[in-house]
Design a protein around this motif. Structure first.
Motif: not given
Length: 72
Positions: A19-46
């Motif tokens: 999922n290549t779009a979620v991290e970008y979308d999270l950064q667009k949710l810009n709330f004062d005092g809130v930070t997003w810390h995404p991490s990725r995991f491998w999925v065999e099923l594409r």
């Protein structure tokens, strides 16, 4: 009102590597005092369709997907 106490929230989000779009979308949710810390995991099923035979109920496909990501 300024926040004199500290940050409101640090939110960790685990994202499938396919999922290549979620991290970008999270950064667009810009709330004062809130930070997003995404991490990725491998999925065999594409593609969920890879796990489904014709006529397989979607619940069974999702359960198969969960089984594939649990080891990660």
């Amino acid at each position: 009102m300024e926040n004199y106490i500290g940050t409101r929230a640090k939110i960790g989000v685990i994202i499938p590597a396919t999922n290549t779009a979620v991290e970008y979308d999270l950064q667009k949710l810009n709330f004062d005092g809130v930070t997003w810390h995404p991490s990725r995991f491998w999925v065999e099923l594409r593609n969920w369709q890879d796990a489904a035979d014709k006529g397989t109920p979607i619940n069974n496909v999702f359960e198969n997907f969960l089984e594939l990501i649990r080891p990660e």
